[in-house]
Structure formats: C-alpha cells, structure tokens
Design a protein around this motif. Structure first.
Motif, PDB file in Angstrom:
ATOM      1  N   UNK A 183       0.854  -1.184   0.000  1.00 33.47           N
ATOM      2  CA  UNK A 183       0.000   0.000   0.000  1.00 33.47           C
ATOM      3  C   UNK A 183       0.889   1.232   0.000  1.00 33.47           C
ATOM      4  N   UNK A 184       0.617   2.156  -0.922  1.00 32.26           N
ATOM      5  CA  UNK A 184       1.394   3.391  -1.018  1.00 32.26           C
ATOM      6  C   UNK A 184       0.557   4.576  -0.555  1.00 32.26           C
ATOM      7  N   UNK A 185       1.226   5.700  -0.394  1.00 37.09           N
ATOM      8  CA  UNK A 185       0.511   6.928  -0.018  1.00 37.09           C
ATOM      9  C   UNK A 185      -0.462   7.350  -1.103  1.00 37.09           C
ATOM     10  N   UNK A 186      -0.112   7.088  -2.362  1.00 35.69           N
ATOM     11  CA  UNK A 186      -1.013   7.445  -3.460  1.00 35.69           C
ATOM     12  C   UNK A 186      -2.318   6.654  -3.385  1.00 35.69           C
ATOM     13  N   UNK A 187      -2.239   5.376  -3.009  1.00 38.53           N
ATOM     14  CA  UNK A 187      -3.453   4.570  -2.861  1.00 38.53           C
ATOM     15  C   UNK A 187      -4.350   5.143  -1.766  1.00 38.53           C
ATOM     16  N   UNK A 188      -3.749   5.525  -0.643  1.00 38.16           N
ATOM     17  CA  UNK A 188      -4.537   6.069   0.466  1.00 38.16           C
ATOM     18  C   UNK A 188      -5.154   7.412   0.074  1.00 38.16           C
ATOM     19  N   UNK A 189      -4.378   8.272  -0.605  1.00 39.87           N
ATOM     20  CA  UNK A 189      -4.911   9.568  -1.026  1.00 39.87           C
ATOM     21  C   UNK A 189      -6.037   9.415  -2.041  1.00 39.87           C
ATOM     22  N   UNK A 190      -5.887   8.479  -2.978  1.00 36.88           N
ATOM     23  CA  UNK A 190      -6.953   8.248  -3.962  1.00 36.88           C
ATOM     24  C   UNK A 190      -8.211   7.727  -3.270  1.00 36.88           C
ATOM     25  N   UNK A 191      -8.037   6.847  -2.321  1.00 38.25           N
ATOM     26  CA  UNK A 191      -9.193   6.322  -1.584  1.00 38.25           C
ATOM     27  C   UNK A 191      -9.846   7.419  -0.749  1.00 38.25           C
ATOM     28  N   UNK A 192      -9.019   8.292  -0.182  1.00 37.52           N
ATOM     29  CA  UNK A 192      -9.547   9.404   0.609  1.00 37.52           C
ATOM     30  C   UNK A 192     -10.342  10.363  -0.270  1.00 37.52           C
ATOM     31  N   UNK A 193      -9.826  10.632  -1.478  1.00 36.56           N
ATOM     32  CA  UNK A 193     -10.564  11.509  -2.404  1.00 36.56           C
ATOM     33  C   UNK A 193     -11.900  10.902  -2.803  1.00 36.56           C
ATOM     34  N   UNK A 194     -11.908   9.605  -3.028  1.00 34.08           N
ATOM     35  CA  UNK A 194     -13.150   8.930  -3.388  1.00 34.08           C
ATOM     36  C   UNK A 194     -14.160   9.040  -2.247  1.00 34.08           C
ATOM     37  N   UNK A 195     -13.702   8.864  -1.007  1.00 31.45           N
ATOM     38  CA  UNK A 195     -14.607   8.987   0.137  1.00 31.45           C
ATOM     39  C   UNK A 195     -15.148  10.403   0.260  1.00 31.45           C
ATOM     40  N   UNK A 196     -14.288  11.417   0.045  1.00 35.84           N
ATOM     41  CA  UNK A 196     -14.753  12.812   0.106  1.00 35.84           C
ATOM     42  C   UNK A 196     -15.766  13.104  -0.995  1.00 35.84           C
TER      43      UNK A 196
END
Length: 457
Positions: A183-196
C-alpha cells in the motif's frame, strides 16, 4: 516440621496468586462492567490461584524444592480443590445466575430447584462425555480422580489444541511482512478523495431533499387556501411529482451512505496496512518478521509430525529436550552430561511454556469478555471464563508431562492416576491438525479476498 514449613510456603504463594487474580479481575478485565457479586470474584480468583499453583508445583518438581511427601500432598490437595470447583461450584453458579436473569422465573423459591436440576443435567452429560473415548476404566469408582480427570482432559486438551492450531498459523500470518499488502501513499490519497466525493454527493442530495420537503410544505399550505379550480389541480400534480423525486433521492442517499461506510472501512484497513509496513521496517518489526518465519517453520513441522503420529499411531516416549540433546551430542561426537543439561533446559522450556500459556490465555479471555459481556450476562461469562481457564490449565499439566524427563513424570503420573496419557497426545494431534488446516484455509481466503479489493481512483 518440614511439612509445616513447606505448607506455609505453598499457602503463601497461593494467597499471592489469589491476590494477583483478584487485582487482574478488578482492575483490568472487568473494571468497566457490573461484576460486583462477591461469589463470582472469589471463584474466579480461587480458580486462577489453584491453576498457577499447579504450574508452580511442576517447577518445584524439576528444581527439587520442598519435600517429596509435601509436594505429593499439595499436588493432591490442589487437584481435588480445582476439580471440585470445576465440577460442582462453577456449573452450579452458572445455572444460578442464568435463572436469576430470566424474567419468567419470578418466584425466587424456584431458583434453587431449577439450578439443582440444571447442575444434575450437566453432571449427566459430563459423565456421558467419556463414552465415545477410550478413557473409562472399570476398576476405578465413579468418584475417583481418574474418572473426573479423564473427562476434563478431553475438554481441556480440545481447547488447548484448537488455540494452539490457530496460534501456530495466526502468529506467522500476523508477524511476517510477506503477507502484508503493498500500500502506497497514493493509494490512500486516492481512496480518501473517493470517500470525500461520496460524502459531497450525500450532502448535495440531502440539500435537495430538504429543499423539496420545504417546497412541499409551502405547497401544502397554499393548497389548503386554494383547494379548488384548475390551479389547485396543477399544484397537486406538482406536489405528487416532487414526492416521487423525494423517494428516489432518499434511496440514492441510502445507497451512497452504505458505500461511504464501506469506503471508510477500507480506508481504515489501508492506513492500518501502511502502519504495519512502516513498523516492519523498524528493528522490532524485523525481529518479529524473523520470528514469523520461525513460527511458520514450526507450524509446518508440527503439522507434519502430527500427521505422522496420526497415521502411524505414534506417541513420543522421550521428552523433546532430552531427545534434542541426545541427537546434538551424537552428531557432534562430544562428551556431554545429557541428564544434567536436560534438567536445566527442561526447566527453562517448562518455564517459558507456563508464562506464555498464562499470558496467552488471559489475553484471549480479555478479548472474549470485551466482545461478549453485557450488564446482565457479565457474571455468567466470568464464571464460564473461569471454567475454561481451569480446564485449560489442568489439561496443560496433563500434556506438559511429556515435556519433562522421565524422573519428573513419576509424581505427576501418581497424582493424576491411571490415565490413558497416549490417548490425550493423539487426541491433541488430531484436533491441532484440524485447527491448523482450518486456520490456513481461513487466512488464505481472507488474504485472497483482501488482495482483490479494488483501489478507487
């Protein structure tokens, strides 16, 4: 005089174990729950103290502490005491608290007869438990140590084997970095954007729902003033159309809220995995990663050995320490006092087993209690945990006998009685193998499902 001095030492340590169980009971495990009944607290602490005393006697047996007759007396005293608690006191009070919590039993005079009847049913099924297994012996009476220990051994060994099989698989799965997803930071940020984005859509649709509800209220008030004519009919048609849109929007909001919950849980899982990756790069994480490989090798070795033991109906006659030292001496070809060093290594090994057993079981009991307990069921669950703990530790003594050199097994064999020790080791192998293979299948399916989760972009 020596007997009284030895008894003073034993009873003093039992009091210390009792206080330790009481502190653990009051300050750690049940501090946030209404477990105020004195009987429950006393029984739990007494079971904990007697269980620890059994392990203390094993260590004293290896070190030669206390007189032989004193150790034999306290072996029998502790075993009879804990068996009485496990067979009489704990089942009786479990039934008592169950019936006191049932609203149907309004008459308190019926509680004792119902409890006594439930305890007799327990004793009947506990006795019948021995029928399918080769543990019965006609030469022993129904109230003998052998008859009771044989049945408790079946239950306790099953519990130990299930926990051991799961732990042997779960430890390497938990500690090894090999099983961690990348898991990379980009995966977490993309998932966070999707949740927002989903949360923004929920807010937008809820605003539309509020506007429609406001318009409907305004239209309803105006319709009451102008209920007749073509204009009133047009207003009623517009109101029904807004109601249809309102129902559709509410369904969409419900769907997006469910999606947001799933996205939030997946985001938490990604952050936990990221923290686990960072932890695995530390010195402590690398140590646990190495231990994970060690445990995985042990798990595979144990599965192979259990399979061989089951197929060939084999039970080891020599304890693992003595056998290992003999093999090492034979390979190295050196002069070595096998008996002397086997005693010391056995003491260390048994000490590690005792500490890890007590710690591991208390951790599992704590997690189980936090998961299952409530204000009404807390007393019953605490008593059931004490029952499980007592059977677990008594059966551990039965199985630990094989890890001791033959000269230290004699008094344990004399105390436990004429039991079919080979049967319990074979039974452990069978249950351990089933538990380990089931845990491997469960972790494989869970890891595969987790690995196939889509990452939203």
């Amino acid at each position: 005089m020596a007997f009284f001095l030895d008894s003073f030492v034993m009873f003093t340590t039992q009091i210390l174990f009792f206080l330790g169980g009481w502190i653990f009971f009051m300050r750690q495990l049940f501090k946030n729950y209404e477990v105020r009944h004195v009987i429950v607290q006393l029984v739990f602490s007494a079971t904990f103290a007697l269980s620890c005393t059994l392990f203390e006697l094993i260590i004293f047996e290896i070190l030669g502490v206390l007189n032989t007759n004193s150790r034999l007396f306290h072996w029998k005293f502790d075993l009879y005491a804990i068996l009485f608690i496990l067979i009489v006191i704990l089942p009786f009070y479990v039934a008592w608290f169950i019936f006191t919590n049932i609203r149907i039993v309004q008459n308190r005079h019926l509680t004792f007869p119902l409890t006594l009847g439930a305890w007799l049913v327990f004793v009947y099924f506990f006795w019948k438990l021995g029928d399918p297994f080769p543990i019965l012996s006609r030469k022993h009476g129904i109230f003998s140590m052998e008859q009771v220990m044989s049945r408790i051994g079946v239950i306790g060994v099953t519990i130990i084997a299930v926990l051991s099989g799961f732990g042997a698989v779960n430890c390497p799965y938990t500690y090894m970095a090999y099983f961690v997803r990348d898991v990379s930071d980009a995966d977490i940020q993309a998932h966070d954007r999707k949740l927002l984005q989903v949360m923004d859509m929920i807010l937008t649709k809820k605003k539309r729902i509020l506007l429609i509800e406001r318009d409907q209220l305004q239209q309803a008030s105006s319709n009451r003033k102008q209920a007749s004519g073509i204009w009133g009919m047009l207003k009623s048609v517009a109101t029904s159309s807004g109601g249809a849109n309102l129902g559709q929007l509410q369904q969409e909001v419900a769907g997006y809220e469910e999606l947001s919950r799933q996205l939030f849980l997946e985001l938490v899982d990604l952050n936990s995995t990221k923290e686990r990756i960072e932890y695995s790069k530390t010195l402590k994480g690398k140590y646990f990663n190495i231990m994970g490989y060690v445990f995985s090798m042990y798990c595979l070795w144990k599965i192979v050995i259990c399979t061989i033991n089951i197929i060939f109906d084999r039970v080891g006659k020599t304890d693992p320490v003595t056998k290992g030292v003999e093999i090492a001496v034979h390979w190295l070809g050196i002069e070595f006092d096998v008996t002397f060093w086997s005693q010391h290594v056995s003491f260390i090994l048994v000490g590690i087993i005792i500490v890890t057993s007590i710690r591991g079981l208390l951790i599992k009991l704590t997690k189980f209690f936090y998961t299952m307990s409530s204000s009404k069921s807390s007393n019953v669950i605490v008593l059931l945990l004490a029952q499980t703990m007592g059977m677990y530790f008594v059966s551990s003594v039965l199985l630990m006998r094989m890890n001791m050199p033959p000269q230290y097994r004699m008094i344990i064999t004399e105390v436990l009685g004429d039991l079919q020790f080979n049967f319990y080791h074979r039974w452990f192998d069978v249950i351990f193998l089933i538990s380990a293979l089931s845990s491997i299948a469960f972790h494989y399916l869970a890891h595969k499902q987790t690995g196939e989760k889509p990452v939203y972009t």
